[in-house]
Enzyme design. Structure first.
Site, PDB file in Angstrom:
ATOM      1  N   GLN A 111      -9.139  33.436  28.291  1.00 45.94           N
ATOM      2  CA  GLN A 111      -8.358  32.378  28.948  1.00 45.94           C
ATOM      3  C   GLN A 111      -7.070  32.982  29.498  1.00 45.94           C
ATOM      4  O   GLN A 111      -6.286  32.294  30.132  1.00 45.94           O
ATOM      5  CB  GLN A 111      -8.002  31.286  27.940  1.00 45.94           C
ATOM      6  CG  GLN A 111      -9.187  30.594  27.336  1.00 45.94           C
ATOM      7  CD  GLN A 111      -8.775  29.776  26.119  1.00 45.94           C
ATOM      8  OE1 GLN A 111      -8.422  28.617  26.216  1.00 45.94           O
ATOM      9  NE2 GLN A 111      -8.813  30.394  24.955  1.00 45.94           N
ATOM     10  N   ASP A 114      -3.307  37.590  32.100  1.00 48.01           N
ATOM     11  CA  ASP A 114      -2.413  38.759  32.131  1.00 48.01           C
ATOM     12  C   ASP A 114      -3.100  40.076  32.487  1.00 48.01           C
ATOM     13  O   ASP A 114      -2.439  41.085  32.708  1.00 48.01           O
ATOM     14  CB  ASP A 114      -1.683  38.901  30.783  1.00 48.01           C
ATOM     15  CG  ASP A 114      -2.637  38.957  29.574  1.00 48.01           C
ATOM     16  OD1 ASP A 114      -3.771  39.442  29.719  1.00 48.01           O
ATOM     17  OD2 ASP A 114      -2.222  38.511  28.488  1.00 48.01           O
ATOM     18  N   HIS A 129      -9.490  31.349  33.399  1.00 46.75           N
ATOM     19  CA  HIS A 129      -8.333  30.674  34.006  1.00 46.75           C
ATOM     20  C   HIS A 129      -7.696  31.496  35.127  1.00 46.75           C
ATOM     21  O   HIS A 129      -6.529  31.300  35.450  1.00 46.75           O
ATOM     22  CB  HIS A 129      -7.300  30.322  32.923  1.00 46.75           C
ATOM     23  CG  HIS A 129      -7.810  29.309  31.933  1.00 46.75           C
ATOM     24  ND1 HIS A 129      -7.242  29.066  30.711  1.00 46.75           N
ATOM     25  CD2 HIS A 129      -8.874  28.451  32.011  1.00 46.75           C
ATOM     26  CE1 HIS A 129      -7.913  28.122  30.078  1.00 46.75           C
ATOM     27  NE2 HIS A 129      -8.910  27.742  30.834  1.00 46.75           N
TER      28      HIS A 129
HETATM   29  P1  OAD Z   1      -1.973  28.821  22.840  1.00 46.63           P
HETATM   30  O1  OAD Z   1      -0.542  29.157  23.035  1.00 46.63           O
HETATM   31  O2  OAD Z   1      -2.355  27.385  22.881  1.00 46.63           O
HETATM   32  O3  OAD Z   1      -2.451  29.367  21.420  1.00 46.63           O
HETATM   33  C1  OAD Z   1      -2.191  30.678  20.995  1.00 46.63           C
HETATM   34  C2  OAD Z   1      -2.879  30.868  19.671  1.00 46.63           C
HETATM   35  O4  OAD Z   1      -2.716  32.224  19.281  1.00 46.63           O
HETATM   36  C3  OAD Z   1      -2.307  30.007  18.519  1.00 46.63           C
HETATM   37  O5  OAD Z   1      -3.395  29.385  17.865  1.00 46.63           O
HETATM   38  C4  OAD Z   1      -1.608  31.025  17.620  1.00 46.63           C
HETATM   39  O6  OAD Z   1      -1.694  30.669  16.254  1.00 46.63           O
HETATM   40  C5  OAD Z   1      -2.409  32.284  17.898  1.00 46.63           C
HETATM   41  N1  OAD Z   1      -1.681  33.547  17.716  1.00 46.63           N
HETATM   42  C6  OAD Z   1      -0.390  33.832  18.007  1.00 46.63           C
HETATM   43  N2  OAD Z   1      -0.110  35.114  17.761  1.00 46.63           N
HETATM   44  C7  OAD Z   1      -1.260  35.673  17.294  1.00 46.63           C
HETATM   45  C8  OAD Z   1      -1.628  36.984  16.851  1.00 46.63           C
HETATM   46  N3  OAD Z   1      -0.758  37.992  16.847  1.00 46.63           N
HETATM   47  N4  OAD Z   1      -2.900  37.181  16.453  1.00 46.63           N
HETATM   48  C9  OAD Z   1      -3.804  36.179  16.434  1.00 46.63           C
HETATM   49  N5  OAD Z   1      -3.511  34.918  16.844  1.00 46.63           N
HETATM   50  C10 OAD Z   1      -2.260  34.667  17.252  1.00 46.63           C
HETATM   51  O7  OAD Z   1      -2.806  29.697  23.871  1.00 46.63           O
HETATM   52  P2  OAD Z   1      -4.306  29.494  24.383  1.00 46.63           P
HETATM   53  O8  OAD Z   1      -5.171  28.947  23.321  1.00 46.63           O
HETATM   54  O9  OAD Z   1      -4.704  30.751  25.046  1.00 46.63           O
HETATM   55  O10 OAD Z   1      -4.291  27.433  30.392  1.00 46.63           O
HETATM   56  O11 OAD Z   1      -4.078  28.384  25.498  1.00 46.63           O
HETATM   57  C11 OAD Z   1      -5.181  27.944  26.240  1.00 46.63           C
HETATM   58  C12 OAD Z   1      -4.766  27.609  27.640  1.00 46.63           C
HETATM   59  O12 OAD Z   1      -3.694  26.675  27.628  1.00 46.63           O
HETATM   60  C13 OAD Z   1      -4.193  28.774  28.436  1.00 46.63           C
HETATM   61  O13 OAD Z   1      -5.166  29.581  29.034  1.00 46.63           O
HETATM   62  C14 OAD Z   1      -3.400  28.093  29.471  1.00 46.63           C
HETATM   63  C15 OAD Z   1      -2.689  27.131  28.564  1.00 46.63           C
HETATM   64  O14 OAD Z   1      -2.072  26.106  29.149  1.00 46.63           O
HETATM   65  C16 OAD Z   1      -3.924  27.225  31.658  1.00 46.63           C
HETATM   66  O15 OAD Z   1      -2.865  27.619  32.102  1.00 46.63           O
HETATM   67  C17 OAD Z   1      -4.939  26.493  32.446  1.00 46.63           C
END
Ligand code: OAD
Length: 249
Positions: A111, A114, A129
């Site tokens: 998703q 980068d 995305h």
């Molecule tokens: P989120 O910011 O919603 O979630 C990030 C996740 O990574 C969280 O569950 C954290 O607990 C976890 N996390 C943080 N640091 C970590 C680490 N070092 N190791 C393992 N896990 C870690 O990001 P996404 O789920 O990617 O979409 O968000 C989904 C979509 O929402 C994105 O692609 C973007 C956003 O809005 C669009 O822009 C369409």
């Protein structure tokens, strides 16, 4: 809800289980989210660093947000582009490159916009995305990769002077044509499915975890905390992906 670091439970046994499956050269599918890039210094969307000037990802990454405040949205994307310019893949990205070598087939679905997976050396990456580096015109067909980070606050199309927008998929928009079908197919074929560093709240990406489970894959989640997808994970490893993934290899 369990959270890292208190929640690191039975990790050694689980990692041994996964290693045993890897020894059989399984078919692997992986879904990653912003968390895999967090240790490189990329802000996640829903963490404490996820808000910008009081606006959420949904406010900024949407056509409505852009229509209301194109300068603000471009300022936010320019900030993200600037941050990314000096950022390098971390051991989590590197481990996925090596995981690919252990698999009989491997599909990486992300998703993230980068391109750090590609920078680390992952081959085929399905960017659900899109990517932050291409820009495209909102009025004509103009599109190109723009790697310079100091885009003007009001970037305009060189052909028709329409607004340029980032090549990412915004909330409410369709995913790139055919990409979800490819991801879905790979997940249905997989013996082992990893869901890494995603809050698993944005669909259809998050739904791949349920698809994997239904289709019979062993589902492994790696995250700092439990998510909605934890309910379908056979193994939930709580911790940093940059520390856990290298231990699997
Ligand atoms: P989120 O910011 O919603 O979630 C990030 C996740 O990574 C969280 O569950 C954290 O607990 C976890 N996390 C943080 N640091 C970590 C680490 N070092 N190791 C393992 N896990 C870690 O990001 P996404 O789920 O990617 O979409 O968000 C989904 C979509 O929402 C994105 O692609 C973007 C956003 O809005 C669009 O822009 C369409």
């Amino acid at each position: 809800m369990l959270k890292y670091p208190e929640g690191v439970l039975f990790m050694k046994d689980s990692i041994d289980d996964i290693k045993a499956i890897l020894a059989l050269r399984p078919k692997i599918a992986v879904l990653t989210g912003a968390g895999i890039s967090a240790e490189s210094g990329v802000p996640t969307f829903r963490g404490s660093d996820g808000y910008w000037k009081g606006k959420s990802a949904e406010d900024l990454a949407s056509m409505q947000g852009f229509s209301q405040d194109p300068h603000g949205v471009w300022e936010w994307y320019n900030l993200r582009r600037q941050k990314l310019k000096d950022i390098k893949p971390n051991p989590g990205h590197d481990a996925l490159v090596r995981l690919e070598e252990l698999a009989s087939s491997f599909t990486l679905v992300t998703q993230n916009v980068d391109r750090l997976h590609q920078q680390a050396g992952s081959g085929q990456v399905l960017e659900l995305h899109g990517s932050i580096w291409p820009v495209r015109c909102m009025d004509c067909d103009y599109q190109e990769d723009r790697f310079q980070v100091d885009l003007p606050a009001e970037p305009r199309c060189p052909d028709c002077k329409g607004w340029l927008r980032p090549g990412v998929v915004w909330f409410g928009e369709a995913l790139p044509f055919g990409i979800m079908e490819k991801a879905d197919h790979a997940v249905r074929m997989a013996d082992l499915f990893f869901i890494i560093g995603t809050s698993a709240v944005v669909w259809p990406a998050a739904g791949l975890a349920w698809t994997a489970r239904e289709a019979g894959a062993k589902v492994v989640e790696i995250n700092l905390e439990e998510t909605p997808a934890t309910e379908v994970a056979h193994i939930s490893l709580l911790g940093k992906s940059g520390e856990i993934l290298p231990q699997l290899l």
